[in-house]
Write a protein that holds these residues in place. Structure first.
Motif, PDB file in Angstrom:
ATOM      1  N   VAL A  32       0.847  -1.181   0.000  1.00 32.25           N
ATOM      2  CA  VAL A  32       0.000   0.000   0.000  1.00 32.25           C
ATOM      3  C   VAL A  32       0.890   1.240   0.000  1.00 32.25           C
ATOM      4  O   VAL A  32       2.018   1.204   0.522  1.00 32.25           O
ATOM      5  CB  VAL A  32      -0.932  -0.014   1.241  1.00 32.25           C
ATOM      6  CG1 VAL A  32      -0.137   0.088   2.524  1.00 32.25           C
ATOM      7  CG2 VAL A  32      -1.967   1.097   1.162  1.00 32.25           C
ATOM      8  N   PRO A  34       1.207   5.789  -1.651  1.00 28.51           N
ATOM      9  CA  PRO A  34       0.708   6.852  -2.518  1.00 28.51           C
ATOM     10  C   PRO A  34       1.031   6.596  -3.990  1.00 28.51           C
ATOM     11  O   PRO A  34       2.093   6.077  -4.333  1.00 28.51           O
ATOM     12  CB  PRO A  34       1.425   8.094  -1.998  1.00 28.51           C
ATOM     13  CG  PRO A  34       2.691   7.570  -1.399  1.00 28.51           C
ATOM     14  CD  PRO A  34       2.353   6.227  -0.838  1.00 28.51           C
ATOM     15  N   GLU A  51      -3.239   9.667  -5.281  1.00 24.67           N
ATOM     16  CA  GLU A  51      -4.258   8.832  -4.643  1.00 24.67           C
ATOM     17  C   GLU A  51      -3.570   7.762  -3.808  1.00 24.67           C
ATOM     18  O   GLU A  51      -2.368   7.514  -3.956  1.00 24.67           O
ATOM     19  CB  GLU A  51      -5.154   8.165  -5.700  1.00 24.67           C
ATOM     20  CG  GLU A  51      -6.024   9.108  -6.494  1.00 24.67           C
ATOM     21  CD  GLU A  51      -7.197   9.651  -5.682  1.00 24.67           C
ATOM     22  OE1 GLU A  51      -7.560   8.999  -4.687  1.00 24.67           O
ATOM     23  OE2 GLU A  51      -7.726  10.709  -6.028  1.00 24.67           O
ATOM     24  N   LEU A  52      -4.348   7.119  -2.930  1.00 25.53           N
ATOM     25  CA  LEU A  52      -3.839   5.976  -2.166  1.00 25.53           C
ATOM     26  C   LEU A  52      -4.044   4.712  -2.993  1.00 25.53           C
ATOM     27  O   LEU A  52      -5.145   4.441  -3.460  1.00 25.53           O
ATOM     28  CB  LEU A  52      -4.571   5.848  -0.831  1.00 25.53           C
ATOM     29  CG  LEU A  52      -4.097   4.701   0.069  1.00 25.53           C
ATOM     30  CD1 LEU A  52      -2.660   4.938   0.515  1.00 25.53           C
ATOM     31  CD2 LEU A  52      -5.012   4.557   1.288  1.00 25.53           C
ATOM     32  N   THR A 177       5.416   2.300  -2.255  1.00 26.03           N
ATOM     33  CA  THR A 177       4.652   1.385  -1.391  1.00 26.03           C
ATOM     34  C   THR A 177       5.515   0.779  -0.305  1.00 26.03           C
ATOM     35  O   THR A 177       6.732   0.635  -0.448  1.00 26.03           O
ATOM     36  CB  THR A 177       4.034   0.234  -2.209  1.00 26.03           C
ATOM     37  OG1 THR A 177       5.088  -0.486  -2.878  1.00 26.03           O
ATOM     38  CG2 THR A 177       3.031   0.750  -3.213  1.00 26.03           C
TER      39      THR A 177
END
Length: 338
Positions: A32, A34, A51-52, A177
């Motif tokens: 996970v 940006p 966005e994420l 990530t």
């Protein structure tokens, strides 16, 4: 949705089917971080966005420095503008990417490696203006650290270059990530055994015979005829001290021997006071051992107050039995001198 399912199936297919074998090299995890879309407008307007993103990672380690790795990521929902017949239009959509690339690692330490990937990215932009997909060049660098026998943690920067399908115009995606992967069948590496050198066999002396001393316990109780302590006192009577001599002799004769001394009281009076009184009385017994020349480190001394009665505290006889000091020397092994 059908494309997502198909993509995940292709991603898992990059690992060999024999993943259930011991030390197969297969790993699976998630990540996970940006996601940034650059140059998503045909004009000078700044409609780049961040966005994420989140995704899954799978791969197969062929050895310590080479693996084949695939990812599937949801990169975020982005706005873009594009030129159509001389008119600038805008649209918003969800961007996903499926990547496949060889992964090359350089180990800084046995459990930490720098790595790089160069491969292809099949990306899809599902937008209000339509559903478009294409293939672009993908590159990534990162740090991978083995945290446990089966779990690695990683930090990665990924770049997908020049996504152009008519809606996008030379758009780049940058993704940073943090992730975790589970490595199936991996165990801690064992050191190589030292080469065996035959040494001459020496005759060993016969071992000394070993003996086992059974546990021994003495209970000093006010229920007996021997006076133990005066009322509300912690001074041991001479008669009670003399009854400890068998255990004193045991500890003097065998340095392996130890003793545990526990004081108890009845329930008359406040519990906190009884706790302190039991500790003082246990220490008074321990002092007899120390005065006889026994090291205090071989003695465990404690008080349990009124918490462990052996008789009812509702009768005089029961309270007398509960006012006691238990001295126990546990079993030990010693060598009998011939």
């Amino acid at each position: 949705m059908k494309k997502v399912v198909t993509s995940l199936g292709l991603l898992l297919a990059v690992a060999p089917a024999a993943y259930a074998q011991q030390d197969s090299g297969l790993y699976l995890g998630g990540r996970v971080g940006p996601s940034f879309l650059e140059d998503s407008c045909v004009s000078d307007a700044n409609c780049g966005d961040s966005e994420l993103a989140a995704g899954v990672v799978t791969g197969y380690n062929f050895n310590n420095w080479f693996a084949l790795e695939g990812t599937y990521d949801y990169l975020g929902r982005f706005d873009t503008s594009f030129d159509q017949s001389g008119t600038t239009l805008s649209a918003a959509g969800d961007l996903t990417a499926l990547t496949l690339a060889p992964k090359f690692a350089y180990h800084l330490k046995p459990d930490t490696a720098l790595y790089g990937k160069v491969g292809g990215a099949w990306w899809n932009w599902n937008s209000s203006a339509g559903d478009r997909d294409d293939v672009s060049l993908m590159g990534a660098i990162g740090v991978d650290h083995q945290a446990t026998d089966n779990i690695n943690v990683r930090l990665e920067y990924q770049h997908i270059n020049d996504m152009d399908d008519g809606y996008f115009s030379s758009v780049d995606n940058n993704l940073v990530t943090v992730g975790m992967t589970y490595h199936f069948g991996r165990t801690s590496s064992e050191p190589m055994p030292e080469p065996m050198v035959e040494e001459p066999v020496m005759a060993e002396p016969a071992p000394e015979p070993q003996m086992v001393a059974e546990p021994q316990t003495i209970v000093l109780s006010e229920a007996g005829e021997t006076e133990l302590f005066g009322f509300d006192e912690a001074t041991l009577s001479p008669q009670a001290a003399a009854s400890l001599q068998p255990l004193i002799n045991r500890l003097l004769q065998h340095e392996e021997a130890t003793a545990t001394i526990i004081g108890h009281t009845d329930s008359k009076g406040p519990a906190a006071y009884n706790q302190k009184l039991s500790e003082r009385r246990a220490q008074a017994v321990a002092d007899v051992f120390v005065d006889a020349g026994i090291d205090a480190e071989r003695l465990t001394v404690m008080g349990k107050g009124e918490s462990t009665p052996i008789a009812s505290n509702d009768t005089v006889d029961g309270r007398a039995k509960n006012r006691r000091v238990e001295v126990t020397s546990p079993e030990f092994v010693y060598v009998e001198v011939q």
